[in-house]
Design a protein around this motif. Structure first.
Motif, PDB file in Angstrom:
ATOM      1  N   VAL A  77       5.476   1.451  -5.015  1.00  0.00           N
ATOM      2  CA  VAL A  77       5.581   2.653  -4.203  1.00  0.00           C
ATOM      3  C   VAL A  77       5.544   2.151  -2.763  1.00  0.00           C
ATOM      4  N   ARG A 123      -0.461   3.309 -10.969  1.00  0.00           N
ATOM      5  CA  ARG A 123       0.745   3.868 -11.575  1.00  0.00           C
ATOM      6  C   ARG A 123       1.171   3.036 -12.788  1.00  0.00           C
ATOM      7  N   CYS A 149       4.076   9.044  -5.464  1.00  0.00           N
ATOM      8  CA  CYS A 149       4.429   8.741  -6.861  1.00  0.00           C
ATOM      9  C   CYS A 149       3.788   9.726  -7.837  1.00  0.00           C
TER      10      CYS A 149
END
Lengths: 403, 403
Positions: A77, A123, A149
């Motif tokens: 990200v 993530r 995200c």
């Protein structure tokens, strides 16, 4: 975990006991209640990449990918994690003193380095809800990256956290609560919620990856200076992730054969009103006691207790450096001097490093000819500045002599 | 003027009449009252440097030195003019839309590009006192650079200029006056003082070098995109120096053979409450009338009259682009969306480019697959954000379900 890019993480280990933990699993602190460090197969990494290859890549944080934990490009990200510039600061009163201006990073502070890495790993490991205590800048960086995200975030900050920080956290999609206490009081709430399984705890050093992001300060510095480290580093020290991270970075660079065994003197800079690391350093102990009634205008280093205290102290001692505390008056004067004389708007924590540099120079801890790097950890634009109230009425004759 | 580095300035010329002016002399506007443009021996420059050589240099603004006017390294004044990052903005609703985040520059805005060059040239040409009208960010950049090299500065801003701008200008060593009027009213004071010989006039486009600094936006963009320009550029347009500068940069790059004849559609973005360029564009005329009662939340584009109006209009028309005005409500919504959904804190003027992009997409002025670059000209941290006032009392039992 499958990887679409060459990564070299072998395992994690407890920073206190050396106990080994499996990589690519969700971890908080070690069983001993201490930070986990990410370990790499540096021999393999050294065969996969050279200093020249790094130099040929775009100059952002991700150029260091062989020394970072993210295995899949899709988990990255990013908001544009540029290499921060080195800016000479003549006001330091000696040649070879430069500021690494971390305020140029996304969300305006060095917290972006740690959080971009921690959020990417969260993530990758399937985390959907994160909570964090913050004095301001870390919460802002978390909010921005997590929002980007699709990870939900809840942020707790001391009630006197600057308005701009609280607002930017909320503006960037997090839920933010002001708490009547200090950052470790906020941390207790986060820990309780994590225990109840409500969220993942993103407190400083309580997850293993912020330090991997922060270590890029050390990697960048080495590359920017032609693979020669400065004689001294002045680092504003709250939780100390960056200092620990840089120390780890230098060890990894030496293992790769990219730098030699020389190290900068590491100066951990704190404020008179909150100096637990300085007290522990002076007392010759390895762990710091909680600092009661902590107060300073440099909110980012108002951290009464640091879970990585022993790592900070070990690095400072091993380096031949020192932990130094400066007064709020010295900080304010340093910020003012840098702006009015060098056109460089430092944050208070950055001002603290200039004040500490002056002290170290005066006390002979370093020489006037020694190269030194001061870390300005956030943009000075986030902090209060004195009013400037000159008004001019254009409808009346103007006396140009007075302008 | 002797040079210690290869530079290729041949002369300056009036942007309206083409009249020639000598380089390395202090100039304001041309005899026709219009901006002067710096001209280079691009054939010689093209023999002295290649795209590959540029790529191998540190990625700051000074990597473009063969296309810049500063002849002596000693005249360079720098606070770390990094190459600004390109950040994807999914909230734009189409692929291939990226933000060039100019808020990462010194003093937090793209004004640093123009002022670093203008101040370096002022220093080279012996100027010791500068005055400027500003809506905020230009004054801050001038103050920082001028202070850094010992040039005295006096800055005039509209009385409702944001407090943070007025304070940073003063903090960085300039004298700053709030004036009961708009930026062109401030400009009249600066012009009068210059006429009296009290200072050098640094108003937008009234000295020849800010445009040379601003054109580096176009040079960087070309290099960052692999020497292929995007299909569209959305640029917040007040004085328009950046738009004019980029258009000049593209012509110079083509003359060097580094890019082809293709150009992006240039979209000049203004606000409904101050849209003189849009009106002139729609009316099919080459010069814009002063916009009366100008108002918008995007203070940076609240410029009732632009001395380079005909240059802006020519570039937009030649490019097949358009001048577009958006409402303050659209701007606010765009800023909010980018922050809450993409973690990207834009300034209002940057928000205006997102709003204009949406409009252009909806009206079919560009296609959803077209690459587009939006210029976020300053850090969003300088602008007001909504309050976030959740308080939590840690001394009472916490209901975690409510957090």
């Amino acid at each position: 975990m499958t990887a679409d890019r060459p990564t070299f993480v072998t395992h994690l280990e407890c920073s206190l006991t050396g106990e080994r933990y499996e990589a690519d699993r969700l971890h908080g602190l070690s069983a001993a209640g201490r930070p986990l460090l990410v370990r790499y197969d540096l021999e393999a990494a050294g065969k996969a990449v050279t200093r020249e290859a790094i130099a040929a890549r775009p100059t952002d944080l991700w150029r260091w990918r062989e020394l970072l934990p993210v295995r899949n490009t899709a988990d990255i990200v990013s908001l544009g994690e540029i290499e921060t510039p080195l800016v000479p600061i003549p006001e330091a009163g000696a040649a070879n003193v430069i500021v690494k201006d971390e305020g140029r990073l996304p969300t305006g502070s060095f917290k972006a380095r740690g959080l971009v890495m921690a959020v990417a790993m969260a993530r990758a490991l399937g985390v959907t809800r994160i909570a964090m205590p913050t004095n301001g800048n870390a919460g802002a960086a978390l909010a921005a990256y997590a929002t980007r995200c699709g990870i939900e975030t809840i942020v707790f900050c001391p009630e006197d956290t600057p308005e701009i920080n609280v607002r930017e956290i909320a503006m960037q999609g997090a839920r933010v609560w002001r708490v009547n206490g200090l950052i470790d009081d906020c941390g207790a709430i986060v820990a309780e919620g994590a225990k109840q399984g409500r969220w993942f705890d993103f407190s400083t050093l309580k997850e293993p990856y912020r330090i991997e992001g922060k270590k890029t300060m050390g990697l960048e510095l080495a590359a920017q200076l032609g693979w020669r480290l400065p004689r001294a580093i002045f680092y504003p020290t709250g939780g100390g992730t960056g200092l620990i991270g840089m120390w780890k970075a230098f060890a990894e660079l030496e293992a790769l054969g990219w730098i030699g065994p020389e190290r900068p003197k590491m100066f951990a800079v704190q404020a008179d009103g909150c100096a637990p690391i300085v007290k522990a350093f002076d007392d010759g102990v390895n762990h710091a006691e909680r600092w009661e009634n902590a107060h300073t205008i440099a909110a980012g280093i108002r951290v009464p207790r640091a879970v990585g205290d022993f790592l900070i102290l070990a690095a400072v001692r091993e380096s031949g450096g020192k932990a130094l505390a400066v007064s709020d008056a010295e900080i304010a004067r340093a910020v003012d001097d840098a702006a009015r004389k060098d056109g460089l708007l430092l944050c208070p924590e950055g001002g603290a490093t200039l004040a500490a540099y002056r002290r170290a120079l005066a006390e002979g801890l370093i020489g006037a000819e020694d190269s030194a790097v001061l870390f300005n950890c956030a943009t000075g634009l986030k902090y209060p500045m004195p009013a400037a109230d000159n008004a001019l009425d254009r409808t009346r004759p103007i006396d140009f002599d007075l302008l």
